[in-house]
Design a protein around this motif. Structure first.
Motif, PDB file in Angstrom:
ATOM      1  N   SER A   1      -3.823   3.814   2.195  1.00  0.00           N
ATOM      2  CA  SER A   1      -4.488   3.356   0.983  1.00  0.00           C
ATOM      3  C   SER A   1      -3.537   2.643   0.035  1.00  0.00           C
ATOM      4  O   SER A   1      -2.353   2.503   0.298  1.00  0.00           O
ATOM      5  N   GLU A   2      -4.128   2.210  -1.051  1.00  0.00           N
ATOM      6  CA  GLU A   2      -3.418   1.593  -2.190  1.00  0.00           C
ATOM      7  C   GLU A   2      -3.052   0.138  -1.962  1.00  0.00           C
ATOM      8  O   GLU A   2      -2.061  -0.187  -1.324  1.00  0.00           O
ATOM      9  N   GLY A   3      -3.898  -0.739  -2.505  1.00  0.00           N
ATOM     10  CA  GLY A   3      -3.634  -2.158  -2.394  1.00  0.00           C
ATOM     11  C   GLY A   3      -2.703  -2.631  -3.482  1.00  0.00           C
ATOM     12  O   GLY A   3      -2.353  -1.871  -4.373  1.00  0.00           O
ATOM     13  N   GLY A   4      -2.321  -3.907  -3.445  1.00  0.00           N
ATOM     14  CA  GLY A   4      -1.445  -4.403  -4.497  1.00  0.00           C
ATOM     15  C   GLY A   4      -1.303  -5.903  -4.425  1.00  0.00           C
ATOM     16  O   GLY A   4      -0.723  -6.415  -3.493  1.00  0.00           O
TER      17      GLY A   4
ATOM     18  N   MET B   1      -6.950   3.947   3.811  1.00  0.00           N
ATOM     19  CA  MET B   1      -7.413   3.421   2.540  1.00  0.00           C
ATOM     20  C   MET B   1      -8.888   3.722   2.341  1.00  0.00           C
ATOM     21  O   MET B   1      -9.635   3.916   3.299  1.00  0.00           O
TER      22      MET B   1
ATOM     23  N   ALA C   1      -9.547   1.082  -2.959  1.00  0.00           N
ATOM     24  CA  ALA C   1      -9.347   1.972  -4.105  1.00  0.00           C
ATOM     25  C   ALA C   1      -7.884   2.038  -4.507  1.00  0.00           C
ATOM     26  O   ALA C   1      -6.994   2.061  -3.656  1.00  0.00           O
TER      27      ALA C   1
ATOM     28  N   PHE D   1      -9.170  -2.403  -6.464  1.00  0.00           N
ATOM     29  CA  PHE D   1      -8.598  -3.723  -6.704  1.00  0.00           C
ATOM     30  C   PHE D   1      -9.704  -4.728  -6.445  1.00  0.00           C
ATOM     31  O   PHE D   1     -10.292  -4.751  -5.358  1.00  0.00           O
TER      32      PHE D   1
ATOM     33  N   LEU E   1       0.833  -1.197   0.000  1.00  0.00           N
ATOM     34  CA  LEU E   1       0.000   0.000   0.000  1.00  0.00           C
ATOM     35  C   LEU E   1       0.867   1.245   0.000  1.00  0.00           C
ATOM     36  O   LEU E   1       1.779   1.369   0.816  1.00  0.00           O
ATOM     37  N   THR E   2       0.571   2.145  -0.891  1.00  0.00           N
ATOM     38  CA  THR E   2       1.315   3.401  -0.895  1.00  0.00           C
ATOM     39  C   THR E   2       0.911   4.231   0.311  1.00  0.00           C
ATOM     40  O   THR E   2      -0.268   4.508   0.522  1.00  0.00           O
ATOM     41  N   ALA E   3       1.870   4.613   1.096  1.00  0.00           N
ATOM     42  CA  ALA E   3       1.583   5.426   2.268  1.00  0.00           C
ATOM     43  C   ALA E   3       1.723   6.902   1.945  1.00  0.00           C
ATOM     44  O   ALA E   3       0.896   7.728   2.288  1.00  0.00           O
TER      45      ALA E   3
END
Lengths: 198, 198
Positions: free
Chosen positions: A188-191, B136, B102, B96, A125-127
């Motif tokens: 946020s930002e999953g991966g 997130m 998101a 995702f 996740l982008t922090a």
DNA sequence: CTACATATTAGTACCTGGTTCTAAAATGAT
DNA sequence: ATCATTTTAGAACCAGGTACTAATATGTAG
């Protein structure tokens, strides 16, 4: 309806649904199948099977490199936890139609996707990120983003990734990303990339 | 070579190159075309055209959902050179699929679009940004981004814009944007905003 | 109205890459 | 030798076309 109008219609229909057969087109445009085929000939639109083949080949070129749906840009090289390279061509839909300049968030999205992809973890996740648009990018230009992992804290820690994006030799974007690994509670930002090349 | 071995080989070949015809397979496996077809039947491998069709459909589903349109988010309030508010609802195509979180670049895109829109100039370009994904964002949540212009250098100078994005009362994203105005020579991110809500 | 051009439709032969079916031949195991 | 399995062969058929020829419609200028 004139010939030109019909051909515009035909273009529009095939654009909206490339999987349409000539027979279906005759129904929609109320002309014979020969007319449809003459029109396709004049417009340089290949037959259904050729269209599907081209789409399949195009997507295969991408798929063979990595999961395209989770990522903006085609990742062409990836050494997990080390580095990665992604290519993204600026097309019509990525620019301001008025001046042909790429919207910044597409350039950002490419870099962000790459930064997340290069971190070898189930959930990345982008922090935060510190970014700079060095020069504007224009329609048709190919952005080559190169990511380097700078530091890797242990599991559940944060990793730092630098991304530099070039058009040819020119630097167009640079970003410093802090990516959390398995830190699901926050940020946020999953991966999900876990090396699942096709 | 046994039947099983051959079928394993066949799987491997088609996996490596899905565009291979049965005729090509006869050459590689040195058996008749009927044997190839019986093998495909037993293994449940569809014919070449069906394989291409499936790949094409798969990639088409992705392409259509990827880049939405112009500005991300609906700008509901705009005082040029002062402040602005935009609303953006996280839908299927922004998350995702695996976990419903998101993609960060959509949240960024909303903030970026707003930061550029709020600057009252023919051409506004994001020069740099310092951003933080605070928490997130999930499928279905409505992101409300509020932009405040912090400083406005004269024409051809840079402006600073702070954007805070909330879901309800909760801060989910914050960003500090440096936006150049009319500085076409350098820096990316064009700006045709003139309140072009879709 | 006639003549000519353009557009449209019709029809046939042929192509690729198959499926489906029947049937003969080869191979192997007991 | 007998039987089952495997492999090969061949013909009919299909979708979705291409390529080509030829007839018919439609419009347009003189």
């Amino acid at each position: 309806m004139s010939k030109k109008e019909r051909q515009q219609q035909l273009l529009h229909i095939i654009d909206g649904n490339p999987f349409v057969t000539d027979r279906e087109l005759t129904r929609q445009l109320k002309v014979s199948i020969q007319t449809i085929r003459l029109d396709r000939l004049e417009l340089g639109i290949p037959e259904l099977r050729e269209r599907m083949k081209q789409m399949a080949e195009h997507s295969y070129d991408q798929v063979r490199s990595l999961p395209p749906d989770e990522v903006v840009g085609d990742i062409v090289d990836l050494q997990l936890d080390r580095s990665g390279i992604s290519i993204f061509e600026i097309r019509e839909e990525h620019v301001f139609s008025r001046n042909g300049i790429a919207r910044g968030h597409y350039v950002f999205a490419q870099a962000n996707s790459l930064a997340v992809a290069v971190i070898n973890d189930e959930i990345a996740l982008t922090a935060s990120a510190d970014i700079r648009f060095v020069r504007m990018v224009r329609l048709g230009e190919k952005c080559i983003a190169k990511a380097q992992v700078r530091s890797l804290a242990g599991r559940n820690g944060k990793a730092e990734v630098d991304v530099f994006t070039y058009v040819g030799e020119e630097l167009v974007f640079q970003g410093h990303f802090v990516v959390y690994r398995s830190a699901i509670e926050e940020y946020s930002e999953g991966g999900n990339r876990s090396a699942d090349r096709h």
